[in-house]
Design a protein around this motif. Structure first.
Motif, PDB file in Angstrom:
ATOM      1  N   SER A 124       0.848  -1.199   0.000  1.00 50.30           N
ATOM      2  CA  SER A 124       0.000   0.000   0.000  1.00 50.30           C
ATOM      3  C   SER A 124       0.875   1.237   0.000  1.00 50.30           C
ATOM      4  CB  SER A 124      -0.930   0.000   1.214  1.00 50.30           C
ATOM      5  OG  SER A 124      -0.185  -0.109   2.418  1.00 50.30           O
ATOM      6  N   ALA A 125       0.432   2.247  -0.715  1.00 52.04           N
ATOM      7  CA  ALA A 125       1.166   3.504  -0.790  1.00 52.04           C
ATOM      8  C   ALA A 125       0.934   4.314   0.480  1.00 52.04           C
ATOM      9  CB  ALA A 125       0.707   4.300  -2.011  1.00 52.04           C
ATOM     10  N   PRO A 126       1.814   5.259   0.784  1.00 46.91           N
ATOM     11  CA  PRO A 126       1.586   6.141   1.936  1.00 46.91           C
ATOM     12  C   PRO A 126       0.260   6.889   1.797  1.00 46.91           C
ATOM     13  CG  PRO A 126       3.827   6.379   1.107  1.00 46.91           C
ATOM     14  CD  PRO A 126       3.090   5.541   0.098  1.00 46.91           C
ATOM     15  N   ALA A 127      -0.299   7.294   2.929  1.00 41.18           N
ATOM     16  CA  ALA A 127      -1.612   7.951   2.939  1.00 41.18           C
ATOM     17  C   ALA A 127      -1.626   9.189   2.057  1.00 41.18           C
ATOM     18  CB  ALA A 127      -1.990   8.309   4.377  1.00 41.18           C
ATOM     19  N   GLU A 128      -0.551   9.969   2.085  1.00 40.50           N
ATOM     20  CA  GLU A 128      -0.518  11.183   1.281  1.00 40.50           C
ATOM     21  C   GLU A 128      -0.631  10.874  -0.209  1.00 40.50           C
ATOM     22  OE1 GLU A 128       1.750  10.256   3.451  1.00 40.50           O
ATOM     23  OE2 GLU A 128       1.446  11.634   5.145  1.00 40.50           O
ATOM     24  N   GLU A 129       0.053   9.829  -0.628  1.00 42.70           N
ATOM     25  CA  GLU A 129       0.001   9.453  -2.040  1.00 42.70           C
ATOM     26  C   GLU A 129      -1.359   8.891  -2.419  1.00 42.70           C
ATOM     27  OE1 GLU A 129       2.574   6.783  -5.251  1.00 42.70           O
ATOM     28  OE2 GLU A 129       3.223   6.943  -3.162  1.00 42.70           O
ATOM     29  N   THR A 183      -7.132   3.762  -0.215  1.00 36.84           N
ATOM     30  CA  THR A 183      -5.738   3.333  -0.273  1.00 36.84           C
ATOM     31  C   THR A 183      -5.344   2.981  -1.695  1.00 36.84           C
ATOM     32  OG1 THR A 183      -5.932   2.437   1.963  1.00 36.84           O
ATOM     33  CG2 THR A 183      -4.044   1.702   0.649  1.00 36.84           C
ATOM     34  N   LEU A 184      -4.197   3.464  -2.096  1.00 33.46           N
ATOM     35  CA  LEU A 184      -3.609   3.102  -3.382  1.00 33.46           C
ATOM     36  C   LEU A 184      -2.705   1.898  -3.163  1.00 33.46           C
ATOM     37  CD1 LEU A 184      -3.182   3.944  -6.408  1.00 33.46           C
ATOM     38  CD2 LEU A 184      -1.155   5.193  -5.603  1.00 33.46           C
ATOM     39  N   TYR A 185      -2.933   0.846  -3.926  1.00 30.00           N
ATOM     40  CA  TYR A 185      -2.143  -0.388  -3.811  1.00 30.00           C
ATOM     41  C   TYR A 185      -1.293  -0.566  -5.068  1.00 30.00           C
ATOM     42  CZ  TYR A 185      -5.223  -1.704   0.065  1.00 30.00           C
ATOM     43  OH  TYR A 185      -5.921  -1.734   1.256  1.00 30.00           O
ATOM     44  N   ARG A 186      -0.137  -1.195  -4.886  1.00 30.84           N
ATOM     45  CA  ARG A 186       0.723  -1.522  -6.028  1.00 30.84           C
ATOM     46  C   ARG A 186       1.065  -3.010  -6.004  1.00 30.84           C
ATOM     47  NH1 ARG A 186       3.085   3.640  -4.926  1.00 30.84           N
ATOM     48  NH2 ARG A 186       2.749   5.079  -6.668  1.00 30.84           N
ATOM     49  N   LEU A 187       0.832  -3.632  -7.138  1.00 31.65           N
ATOM     50  CA  LEU A 187       1.224  -5.026  -7.309  1.00 31.65           C
ATOM     51  C   LEU A 187       2.556  -5.052  -8.058  1.00 31.65           C
ATOM     52  CD1 LEU A 187      -1.023  -7.987  -8.452  1.00 31.65           C
ATOM     53  CD2 LEU A 187       1.272  -7.687  -9.335  1.00 31.65           C
ATOM     54  N   ARG A 188       3.589  -5.564  -7.395  1.00 29.34           N
ATOM     55  CA  ARG A 188       4.902  -5.679  -8.039  1.00 29.34           C
ATOM     56  C   ARG A 188       4.977  -7.063  -8.676  1.00 29.34           C
ATOM     57  NH1 ARG A 188       9.765  -3.127  -7.918  1.00 29.34           N
ATOM     58  NH2 ARG A 188       9.002  -1.654  -6.356  1.00 29.34           N
TER      59      ARG A 188
END
Length: 222
Positions: A124-129, A183-188
């Protein structure tokens, strides 16, 4: 619809009708060394070919009891940090990712007979992002996020209408209002598979595999 009617309807359907689908040749030997480059190219080609909503994708997760779940979400971006999407951390998928931070994505572009499958760990990305990503989107997206309570039980459509109307008013009046659980999530990706359909059923499947030192590639039987 009766079961018999459903079976008859299924048998009447055609996959990749040439009136609506253009199956293009794909030579895996000419594929670029990284999957992101090929994905970007295929995505642009899907857009140019008129594929409706090419940025929608299936997101598969597994909950704490090992039960799989899948739903359609929107791609928010793809770069060297991974493929990104967003949701409430308190939603079903958010809760699943909190206990099992691993997921799979599938894009399907029938206008070209193509699929792209992505699997890997999710962060998950930081809250600000996350909030910046939300506020860069439409007023409707913010209103939906402010409505909140995603995946909770709903008593009536009227309750949803009332909550949504209030959220729309807040979104219009306060376009920078935060949605704390958004929440912004990133799948690597660990693996990325590109599937190109073939009219003779000799489908091409090219899989990229992360090795820690770059990407390896290999073909899969269709």
């Amino acid at each position: 619809m009766a079961q018999k009617d459903l079976h008859e309807l299924l048998r009447s359907l055609r996959v990749w009708d040439p009136r609506a689908t253009q199956l293009r040749p794909f030579d895996p030997d000419t594929a670029p060394p990284t999957p992101l480059t090929l994905f970007t190219s295929w995505f642009a080609e899907a857009v140019a070919a008129g594929q409706p909503e090419p940025h929608t994708m299936s997101l598969a997760t597994v909950d704490e009891e090992g039960r799989p779940d899948v739903r359609i979400v929107m791609l928010h971006g793809a770069d060297v940090d991974g493929w990104s999407f967003a949701t409430h951390a308190t939603s079903r998928k958010g809760r699943a990712l909190s206990v099992r931070p691993y997921a799979a994505l599938t894009f399907y572009w029938p206008v070209l007979g193509r699929q792209v499958r992505v699997r890997g760990p999710v962060t998950s990305a930081p809250a600000e992002e996350s909030q910046a990503d939300l506020h860069a989107r439409s007023t409707g997206a913010l209103a939906a996020a402010l409505t909140g309570r995603q995946s909770e039980e709903l008593s009536s459509v009227a309750e949803l209408r009332e909550a949504s109307q209030a959220a729309w008013e807040r979104a219009r009046e306060h376009p920078d209002e935060p949605s704390p659980t958004w929440t912004l999530y990133r799948l690597r990706p660990e693996t990325v598979e590109f599937f190109q359909g073939d009219p003779e059923r000799r489908h091409v499947r090219l899989e990229y595999r992360s090795t820690g030192f770059g990407w390896s590639r290999g073909l899969l039987w269709p």
